[in-house]
Design an enzyme around this catalytic site. Structure first.
Site, PDB file in Angstrom:
ATOM      1  N   ARG A  38       0.836  -1.210   0.000  1.00  0.00           N
ATOM      2  CA  ARG A  38       0.000   0.000   0.000  1.00  0.00           C
ATOM      3  C   ARG A  38       0.867   1.254   0.000  1.00  0.00           C
ATOM      4  NH1 ARG A  38      -3.725  -1.880   4.875  1.00  0.00           N
ATOM      5  NH2 ARG A  38      -1.639  -2.475   5.490  1.00  0.00           N
ATOM      6  N   LYS A 136       2.365 -19.810   2.423  1.00  0.00           N
ATOM      7  CA  LYS A 136       1.497 -20.428   3.429  1.00  0.00           C
ATOM      8  C   LYS A 136       1.136 -19.372   4.460  1.00  0.00           C
ATOM      9  CE  LYS A 136       2.906 -21.113   7.211  1.00  0.00           C
ATOM     10  NZ  LYS A 136       3.578 -20.710   8.484  1.00  0.00           N
ATOM     11  N   GLU A 204      12.195 -24.085  18.083  1.00  0.00           N
ATOM     12  CA  GLU A 204      12.739 -22.744  17.837  1.00  0.00           C
ATOM     13  C   GLU A 204      13.077 -22.089  19.159  1.00  0.00           C
ATOM     14  OE1 GLU A 204      10.790 -20.571  14.357  1.00  0.00           O
ATOM     15  OE2 GLU A 204       9.133 -21.625  15.286  1.00  0.00           O
ATOM     16  N   ASP A 223       0.177 -23.143  12.394  1.00  0.00           N
ATOM     17  CA  ASP A 223       1.329 -22.424  11.845  1.00  0.00           C
ATOM     18  C   ASP A 223       2.398 -23.365  11.305  1.00  0.00           C
ATOM     19  OD1 ASP A 223       2.931 -20.066  11.358  1.00  0.00           O
ATOM     20  OD2 ASP A 223       4.124 -20.585  13.118  1.00  0.00           O
ATOM     21  N   HIS A 228       4.586 -27.229   7.238  1.00  0.00           N
ATOM     22  CA  HIS A 228       5.983 -27.691   7.204  1.00  0.00           C
ATOM     23  C   HIS A 228       6.127 -29.135   7.710  1.00  0.00           C
ATOM     24  CE1 HIS A 228       6.649 -23.579   6.360  1.00  0.00           C
ATOM     25  NE2 HIS A 228       6.707 -23.125   7.596  1.00  0.00           N
ATOM     26  N   LYS A 324       7.797 -22.867  20.145  1.00  0.00           N
ATOM     27  CA  LYS A 324       8.555 -21.614  20.234  1.00  0.00           C
ATOM     28  C   LYS A 324       9.216 -21.587  21.604  1.00  0.00           C
ATOM     29  CE  LYS A 324       6.595 -19.456  16.553  1.00  0.00           C
ATOM     30  NZ  LYS A 324       7.396 -19.257  15.344  1.00  0.00           N
TER      31      LYS A 324
HETATM   32  P1  NDP Z   1       3.916  -8.452   6.967  1.00  0.00           P
HETATM   33  O1  NDP Z   1       2.709  -8.019   7.704  1.00  0.00           O
HETATM   34  O2  NDP Z   1       5.248  -8.121   7.522  1.00  0.00           O
HETATM   35  O3  NDP Z   1       3.872  -7.844   5.487  1.00  0.00           O
HETATM   36  C1  NDP Z   1       2.689  -7.769   4.736  1.00  0.00           C
HETATM   37  C2  NDP Z   1       2.962  -7.092   3.411  1.00  0.00           C
HETATM   38  O4  NDP Z   1       1.727  -7.004   2.699  1.00  0.00           O
HETATM   39  C3  NDP Z   1       3.511  -5.685   3.535  1.00  0.00           C
HETATM   40  O5  NDP Z   1       4.345  -5.408   2.429  1.00  0.00           O
HETATM   41  C4  NDP Z   1       2.242  -4.838   3.463  1.00  0.00           C
HETATM   42  O6  NDP Z   1       2.564  -3.521   3.085  1.00  0.00           O
HETATM   43  C5  NDP Z   1       1.454  -5.610   2.401  1.00  0.00           C
HETATM   44  N1  NDP Z   1       0.015  -5.380   2.511  1.00  0.00           N
HETATM   45  C6  NDP Z   1      -0.758  -5.511   3.621  1.00  0.00           C
HETATM   46  N2  NDP Z   1      -2.036  -5.189   3.341  1.00  0.00           N
HETATM   47  C7  NDP Z   1      -2.074  -4.839   2.040  1.00  0.00           C
HETATM   48  C8  NDP Z   1      -3.115  -4.415   1.164  1.00  0.00           C
HETATM   49  N3  NDP Z   1      -4.377  -4.256   1.574  1.00  0.00           N
HETATM   50  N4  NDP Z   1      -2.803  -4.159  -0.124  1.00  0.00           N
HETATM   51  C9  NDP Z   1      -1.535  -4.315  -0.564  1.00  0.00           C
HETATM   52  N5  NDP Z   1      -0.504  -4.725   0.206  1.00  0.00           N
HETATM   53  C10 NDP Z   1      -0.774  -4.980   1.499  1.00  0.00           C
HETATM   54  O7  NDP Z   1       3.726 -10.016   6.724  1.00  0.00           O
HETATM   55  P2  NDP Z   1       4.874 -11.132   6.528  1.00  0.00           P
HETATM   56  O8  NDP Z   1       5.913 -10.631   5.595  1.00  0.00           O
HETATM   57  O9  NDP Z   1       5.289 -11.631   7.861  1.00  0.00           O
HETATM   58  O10 NDP Z   1       4.046 -12.320   5.868  1.00  0.00           O
HETATM   59  C11 NDP Z   1       3.630 -12.289   4.523  1.00  0.00           C
HETATM   60  C12 NDP Z   1       3.138 -13.669   4.123  1.00  0.00           C
HETATM   61  O11 NDP Z   1       4.197 -14.595   4.254  1.00  0.00           O
HETATM   62  C13 NDP Z   1       2.009 -14.192   5.005  1.00  0.00           C
HETATM   63  O12 NDP Z   1       1.167 -14.977   4.213  1.00  0.00           O
HETATM   64  C14 NDP Z   1       2.741 -15.057   6.008  1.00  0.00           C
HETATM   65  O13 NDP Z   1       1.910 -16.041   6.543  1.00  0.00           O
HETATM   66  C15 NDP Z   1       3.826 -15.650   5.133  1.00  0.00           C
HETATM   67  N6  NDP Z   1       5.005 -16.108   5.880  1.00  0.00           N
HETATM   68  C16 NDP Z   1       5.735 -15.238   6.634  1.00  0.00           C
HETATM   69  C17 NDP Z   1       6.856 -15.678   7.320  1.00  0.00           C
HETATM   70  C18 NDP Z   1       7.726 -14.740   8.108  1.00  0.00           C
HETATM   71  O14 NDP Z   1       8.716 -15.202   8.704  1.00  0.00           O
HETATM   72  N7  NDP Z   1       7.420 -13.454   8.171  1.00  0.00           N
HETATM   73  C19 NDP Z   1       7.299 -17.102   7.254  1.00  0.00           C
HETATM   74  C20 NDP Z   1       6.476 -17.913   6.379  1.00  0.00           C
HETATM   75  C21 NDP Z   1       5.374 -17.415   5.740  1.00  0.00           C
HETATM   76  P3  NDP Z   1       1.569  -2.286   3.423  1.00  0.00           P
HETATM   77  O15 NDP Z   1       1.158  -2.447   4.846  1.00  0.00           O
HETATM   78  O16 NDP Z   1       2.355  -1.039   3.133  1.00  0.00           O
HETATM   79  O17 NDP Z   1       0.457  -2.450   2.482  1.00  0.00           O
HETATM   80  C1  BG6 Z   2       7.048 -20.046   9.339  1.00  0.00           C
HETATM   81  C2  BG6 Z   2       6.229 -19.872  10.595  1.00  0.00           C
HETATM   82  O1  BG6 Z   2       6.272 -20.642   8.349  1.00  0.00           O
HETATM   83  O2  BG6 Z   2       8.169 -20.866   9.611  1.00  0.00           O
HETATM   84  C3  BG6 Z   2       7.080 -19.269  11.692  1.00  0.00           C
HETATM   85  O3  BG6 Z   2       5.132 -19.013  10.325  1.00  0.00           O
HETATM   86  C4  BG6 Z   2       8.335 -20.100  11.899  1.00  0.00           C
HETATM   87  O4  BG6 Z   2       6.339 -19.185  12.902  1.00  0.00           O
HETATM   88  C5  BG6 Z   2       9.054 -20.338  10.591  1.00  0.00           C
HETATM   89  O5  BG6 Z   2       9.175 -19.394  12.795  1.00  0.00           O
HETATM   90  C6  BG6 Z   2      10.198 -21.334  10.770  1.00  0.00           C
HETATM   91  O6  BG6 Z   2      10.968 -21.401   9.599  1.00  0.00           O
HETATM   92  P1  BG6 Z   2      12.501 -21.830   9.683  1.00  0.00           P
HETATM   93  O7  BG6 Z   2      12.933 -21.947   8.277  1.00  0.00           O
HETATM   94  O8  BG6 Z   2      13.188 -20.714  10.424  1.00  0.00           O
HETATM   95  O9  BG6 Z   2      12.530 -23.095  10.446  1.00  0.00           O
END
Ligand code: NDP
Ligand code: BG6
Length: 480
Positions: A38, A136, A204, A223, A228, A324
């Protein structure tokens, strides 16, 4: 095109992985990278990308010219999913070159997957030259997963849909496939009754690390186990596929998920354990209880005694656990072979015998280790001096190669159209069906998370669960 390009996952993993591929000339020559969210980060998206790669990439790869060349491919698109406008501007940008292939990666909250794909379709961006990869979790139960998958399928056929589970990109997971299907000596014993049980631990040290908004109310079962750990179970338990292709591997994995004995109703009291960390210490530092800031009903630990009800695995339990704030960061699969049918050694020696064990370690280091019994006998020793000897099957000498980010492999396969290491629709849905049974059992039985000290190895109830199977968890670092 990285939707969620400014998010936590993009910063920590996706952008560094893309940069490594760029360094190794593994991205298409004229590829450009468009991040969407956004709002653009205050410092600008290019600076955000630069900071992400400086943080997540080894310094020897950060040659200034290469970084600058990578950043020159980077653009930002302000798109707010659910609001009109942004997608049309994007379509204009992408359609400048009708020969261009578009690869869309969804790293946003999963609630946006359906509106995002519909918006792409509305802007005419889902044609045959477009592919879709998505993170995921797909939904939070069977019903929501079916709804997302159905909506995606309207615009992207399964052959152009790549459901990511980053555990499948980890090098040891591929090594497990090589071990199982590249060796003839293991296959005859890779089954009951030779294998007594299988343990899969994903422990973890970290807590929810700023992701509490997502994690609270989701918990460890959804989760980690639904995706996984389920994938690891599939790779250990599946029958040999006809070939290493997306279709064959998915078919075999699906049969495993379908063969999982349902655990629901009162069975959850004996075959599952929920835990939540209380205060404690991790790595010598004090850690507050999860409940201080999170819900009392979110499990940060789960253990399950699963069974794959088929000919190969009948009565071989698969003990699964993840948590965790555990004692250390360790992910391993332990294949515990059975005891000897007959003892030939003197009593004093026989007490030292241990069943063979194969450990496939994914974290902290990647390794496969086989424990065999040997003898340290020397002249002057009265007895056999039996001792477990371990045989390391990985990294046989030489400088270990750089440890890759799992996403490097997955991006490469995605861009090459290879679905072997991606998850099929039916697998996701069948996995949710099994998980939903456990969740329903927990609700019905009112099973609350049991406390465990942060920095420990989970609640005592989980040890008790294995005792009932005449087994014990192998905690990392445990001496023979
Ligand atoms: P974040 O909340 O950190 O990031 C979300 C992203 O989506 C930001 O770039 C945000 O930017 C954007 N976003 C949110 N709402 C909107 C919208 N309405 N329109 C457009 N863009 C939007 O999430 P994560 O990076 O942690 O996770 C992202 C995905 O990856 C999820 O599905 C999560 O389950 C998965 N995931 C994450 C892991 C992790 O370690 N973080 C591990 C494994 C999977 P902005 O707010 O500016 O729009
Ligand atoms: C993500 C989970 O999918 O995998 C997290 O949402 C978790 O909660 C992570 O910490 C673990 O990944 P890795 O590669 O660090 O074992």
């Amino acid at each position: 095109m990285l939707f969620g390009g400014t998010g936590d996952l993009s910063r920590k993993k996706l952008l560094p992985a893309l940069y490594y591929l760029f360094c190794e000339n593994r991205l298409p020559r004229k590829a450009r990278l468009i991040g969407a969210a956004r709002s653009e980060p205050e410092e600008g998206f290019k600076q955000f990308v630069q900071a992400a790669i400086e943080e997540g990439v080894e310094s020897e790869f950060l040659e200034a010219g290469t970084v600058a060349a990578f950043l020159s491919t980077v653009r930002f698109a302000p798109i707010s999913v659910g609001e009109p406008g942004g997608m049309a501007a994007l379509a204009e940008l992408l359609n400048e070159d009708s020969e261009r292939r578009c690869a869309f990666y969804l790293a946003t909250p999963p609630s946006l997957y359906t509106p995002l794909v519909e918006a792409l379709a509305g802007a005419g961006l889902t044609g045959p030259r477009a592919t879709l990869a998505l993170e995921k979790p797909i939904g939070k139960n069977l019903e929501s997963a079916v709804a997302i998958n159905t909506a995606l399928a309207e615009h992207f056929p399964e052959s152009r849909t790549f459901r990511v589970d980053h555990y499948l990109g980890k090098a040891t997971v591929q090594n497990l496939l090589a071990l199982r299907f590249g060796n003839s000596i293991l296959e005859p014993i890779w089954r009951a009754p030779f294998i007594r049980h299988v343990q899969i631990t994903v422990a973890e040290e970290a807590g929810v690390e700023g992701r509490q908004g997502y994690y609270d109310g989701v918990g460890a079962l959804r989760d980690m186990v639904q995706n996984h750990i389920m994938q690891l179970v599939c790779l250990v338990a599946m029958e040999p596929p006809v070939r290493l292709s997306g279709e064959s591997v998915r078919d075999e994995k699906l049969k495993v998920v379908r063969a999982l004995r349902p655990i629901t109703g009162p069975a959850v009291m004996t075959e599952t354990v929920r835990g939540q960390y209380a205060e404690g210490a991790v790595g010598g530092k004090p850690v507050p209880a999860y409940g201080d800031s999170g819900s009392a009903d979110t499990e940060t630990y789960v253990a399950v005694a699963a069974e794959v009800n088929n000919w190969r695995w009948e009565r071989t339990p698969f003990f699964l656990r993840t948590g965790k704030r555990m004692g250390s960061r360790d992910t391993e699969i332990v294949i515990q072979f059975g005891a000897l049918p007959h003892l030939v050694f003197r009593e004093q020696d026989a007490s030292k015998l241990q069943p063979n064990r194969l450990t496939i370690r994914l974290q902290p280091e990647e390794n496969i280790e086989l424990v065999l019994m040997g003898s340290r006998a020397g002249i002057g020793m009265e007895h056999m001096e039996l001792a477990p000897l371990s045989l390391s099957l990985s990294r046989m000498g030489g400088k270990p190669p750089r440890r890759r980010i799992a996403y490097e492999r997955l991006f490469t396969d995605w861009l090459n159209g290879d679905q072997t290491l991606f998850v099929g629709r039916e697998e996701v849905e069948e996995s949710w069906r099994w998980i939903d049974g456990i969740l329903a059992g927990w609700a019905e039985q009112g099973l609350k998370p049991a406390p465990y000290a942060a920095g420990g190895w989970g609640p005592a109830e989980a040890d008790k669960m294995l005792e009932d199977y005449d087994a014990a968890w192998r905690n990392p670092g445990q001496s023979e």
